[in-house]
Design a protein around this motif. Structure first.
Motif: not given
Length: 559
Positions: A440-460
Motif C-alpha cells: 500500500k505504501f509503495t502504491i501511494i508513494l508512486r501516486k505522490a511522485m506521479h501527481n507531483t509531476f502532473r501538477y507541474g511541480q516536477g523536475t525540469k
C-alpha cells in the motif's frame, strides 16, 4: 487557533489513538521538516489542514504506515554507489522512507570505487553473498573507473563492473527492462513495453587475445572423460593483426526465462515477441526453439483467450533483430514484450529508452534464482551516476535531478523483500500485515511522485524551466506523500498532461543547424513547411514509414 496549538492538539490525539489516522498529521510533518517552499503556505492549504483536523470522523487504515509508529522494513540488501544518484537516493530514503519505516534490517554495502579499493573488492564479494542469502536487493548506480579515473581517485587498480559478479553469484536468468509510465502524462510509448534480456553469455563473457598469423583452433573437452573432445572451429589467420574471441551462450536457464517472460506479458496484457538473428547466427536457433516449445505447451491458449495474438497471426512471433530495431520506432502505441539474447537485449533496450524519452524512464531488474528455487531480484535504475549534475552540485549550482528511475527500483526491492518475508512465514500474521503495508505504501508513494509531476511541480526534464530543484522536488513529494497517507484521497484529480517537450531534457543535444538542413532537404518546394507527400517521402527515407503489412521471411535475412 494558533499554529502551536494546532500542532500540539494533533500530537495529543495521535497518542490517544495510535492506529487511527486523520489529516492533521500532514500539518505536523510539514512543520517539522521546515519546508521553505512558499507554495506550501497558501491559505487554501491551511483551510484543507484545518478541515481535516476538526473532521468529526477519523479514518482507520490498518494496512497504512504511520510516522508515529514506524513499521519494521523486511530484510533487504542496499548497495550504495556514488555521485548524484547516491546524493538523491540519500534524500529519498531520509524524506520518503524513514519517516514511515525502521530500516535497521537493511544490510548496507558501499560499492563506491574508494570502498572497493580499500577492501580489495571484498565488499563486492560480501554484497553478492548477502544478496544470495536475502534475495531482495536495491542497487544505486556505480562507477566502473576508466584509466583516467583510476589515477584521479588514487585507486590501486582499474576495478571492473560489479554486474558480472552479481549475475554469476545470483544465478542470473534475465534482466527485465520495462517502460515507466506516469498515469495522466504521455511519454514515448502509450502502453507498457516489456523486455527480457538474457542475463548471461554472449560477448559480455568473452575471452579474447590479440594474435598474429597462424592457426586458431577452438576445442571442446567434455567433463565426462569417457567422451571424446571435439574441435568447434579451426581456421587460418593470415593477417598480421587479429583479435581472437571466444564466447558461449548457456541455454539451461532459458526455460526459466521463458516462464518469467510469458507470465509477465500475460499480467501486463501485452503481446510477446522473440528476437534473434538466427537466420545468420545459426547457433541462436536453440533460444527460439526453447521459447516456442514452452509457449505452445503452457501459454498459447491463455494468450489466445486474452486476445493478445491477433496482431501476430495467432501464434508466437519471431522477429529478426534488424526488424525489431525498426518496429521499436514504429510501435509507439506500446503493448508488446520482447525477449532476446544478452547483447541484442542491451542494444534494443537502449533504443526503447530513447523512444520513451531517456534511460531514466525504464527499469532494470536482474532476476536470478537461489538454491531453494526462490527468485533473487536486484533492482536498479537504468542510468549512470549522472556525473554532470554531481559536478554542478559540488560547485554549489542548483540541480534538477529526476529520481523516478531510482525510486521505481527502490519500490521494486521493497515489494520483493516484503513478499519473500511473508512467503517464508505464511503463519505469521505480522509478516503478512507488513507485506500489505509495504504494498500500500509503495502504491501511494508512486501516486505522490506521479501527481507531483502532473501538477507541474516536477523536475525540469518534465516541467521545463520553471521545474523544481532536486531538493525541492523531494520536499514536495514528501509533503504530498504524507497527506495521501493521512487521507488517502486527493482534493481534485490532477490534470491530464501531454508529453512534455523533449528540449526540457538537460542532454537534449539536437544540432539546430543540421536539423534545419534535414528539414530543407524534404521541404522540396521551399515554402517553409512540409506537406503530406513531402512528409511521406521523409518517413520512407528515414526508414520509419508505417507499413500496411510486414511479413518476414524466416529463410532470408540481410547481413
Amino acid at each position: 487557533m494558533s499554529l502551536k496549538l494546532l500542532l500540539s492538539t494533533g500530537i495529543k490525539r495521535s497518542l490517544h489513538s495510535p492506529r487511527c489516522y486523520s489529516g492533521y498529521r500532514s500539518f505536523s510533518l510539514v512543520a517539522s521538516q521546515q519546508f521553505t517552499n512558499e507554495k506550501l503556505k497558501t491559505s487554501s492549504s491551511s483551510q484543507y489542514l484545518k478541515r481535516d483536523l476538526f473532521n468529526n470522523g477519523t479514518r482507520c487504515f490498518k494496512s497504512t504506515v504511520s510516522q508515529f509508529e514506524l513499521t519494521e522494513a523486511p530484510p533487504m540488501v542496499y548497495i550504495s554507489g556514488e555521485e548524484m544518484t547516491k546524493y538523491a537516493s540519500d534524500l529519498v530514503v531520509k524524506s520518503w522512507i524513514e519517516p514511515y519505516f525502521d530500516t535497521k534490517k537493511w544490510e548496507r554495502y558501499d560499492l563506491s570505487c574508494i570502498s572497493r579499493d580499500a577492501t580489495d573488492d571484498q565488499v563486492l564479494h560480501d554484497a553478492v553473498e548477502a544478496g544470495k542469502r536475502v534475495g531482495a536487493i536495491f542497487k544505486e548506480p556505480t562507477i566502473t573507473p576508466s584509466a583516467k579515473q583510476v589515477k584521479e581517485m588514487g585507486l590501486s587498480k582499474p576495478y571492473g563492473s560489479p554486474n558480472g559478479a552479481m549475475r554469476k553469484g545470483w544465478n542470473g536468468i534475465t534482466i527485465s527492462r520495462d517502460t515507466i509510465h506516469l498515469e495522466g502524462m504521455e511519454l514515448g510509448y502509450k502502453r507498457p513495453v516489456l523486455f527480457e534480456r538474457h542475463a548471461v553469455g554472449g560477448e559480455y563473457g568473452a575471452g579474447w587475445k590479440q594474435v598474429g598469423k597462424g592457426k586458431l583452433i577452438t576445442t571442446f573437452i567434455p567433463d565426462d572423460s569417457t567422451q571424446d573432445s571435439s574441435i568447434i572451429d579451426s581456421r587460418i589467420l593470415e593477417d598480421d593483426h587479429n583479435v581472437a574471441v571466444v564466447y558461449h551462450n548457456p541455454y539451461d536457464n532459458v526455460v526459466d526465462l521463458a516462464h518469467l517472460f510469458f507470465k509477465r506479458c500475460l499480467d501486463a496484457n501485452v503481446t510477446p515477441y522473440i528476437v534473434t538473428k538466427k537466420t545468420v547466427f545459426k547457433w541462436q536457433e536453440g533460444f527460439w526453439t526453447t521459447m516456442k516449445d514452452i509457449f505452445d505447451r503452457d501459454y498459447h491458449d491463455k494468450f489466445e483467450e486474452a486476445g493478445l495474438l491477433e496482431k501476430c497471426g495467432g501464434n508466437l512471433s519471431h522477429l529478426i533483430s534488424d526488424a525489431a530495431t525498426m518496429q521499436l520506432i514504429r510501435w509507439t502505441d506500446g503493448g508488446f514484450g520482447m525477449a532476446a539474447h544478452n547483447y541484442d537485449g542491451d542494444m534494443l533496450t537502449d533504443q526503447i529508452a530513447q523512444v520513451h524519452r531517456s534511460p531514466g524512464f525504464i527499469t532494470s531488474n536482474l532476476v536470478g534464482v537461489s538454491d531453494d528455487g526462490s527468485l533473487i531480484k536486484e533492482f536498479e535504475a537504468s542510468h549512470g551516476t549522472v556525473t554532470d549534475l554531481w559536478l554542478d552540485h559540488l560547485d554549489g549550482k542548483e540541480t534538477s535531478f529526476n529520481p523516478l528511475g531510482l525510486v521505481e527500483a527502490m519500490i521494486g526491492a521493497m515489494q520483493h523483500a516484503a513478499h519473500l518475508d511473508a512467503t517464508a512465514n505464511p503463519n505469521d500474521s505480522m509478516k503478512q500485515e507488513v507485506n500489505e503495508k509495504v504494498k500500500k505504501f509503495t502504491i501511494i508513494l508512486r501516486k505522490a511522485m506521479h501527481n507531483t509531476f502532473r501538477y507541474g511541480q516536477g523536475t525540469k526534464d518534465l516541467s521545463g524551466p520553471s521545474g523544481y530543484s532536486t531538493e525541492d522536488y523531494v520536499r514536495k513529494v514528501a509533503w504530498r506523500l504524507n497527506r495521501y497517507i493521512a487521507t488517502e484521497e486527493e482534493e481534485a484529480p490532477p490534470p491530464e498532461v501531454s508529453e512534455p517537450d523533449r528540449w526540457f531534457q538537460r542532454n537534449y543535444g539536437v544540432d539546430d543547424d543540421k536539423a534545419r538542413t534535414l528539414f530543407e532537404k524534404f521541404d522540396v518546394d521551399r515554402d517553409g513547411s512540409i506537406d503530406y507527400k513531402e512528409f511521406e517521402k521523409m518517413l520512407v527515407s528515414l526508414g520509419v514509414a508505417p507499413l500496411k503489412k510486414i511479413e518476414y521471411d524466416e529463410d532470408s535475412d540481410s547481413n
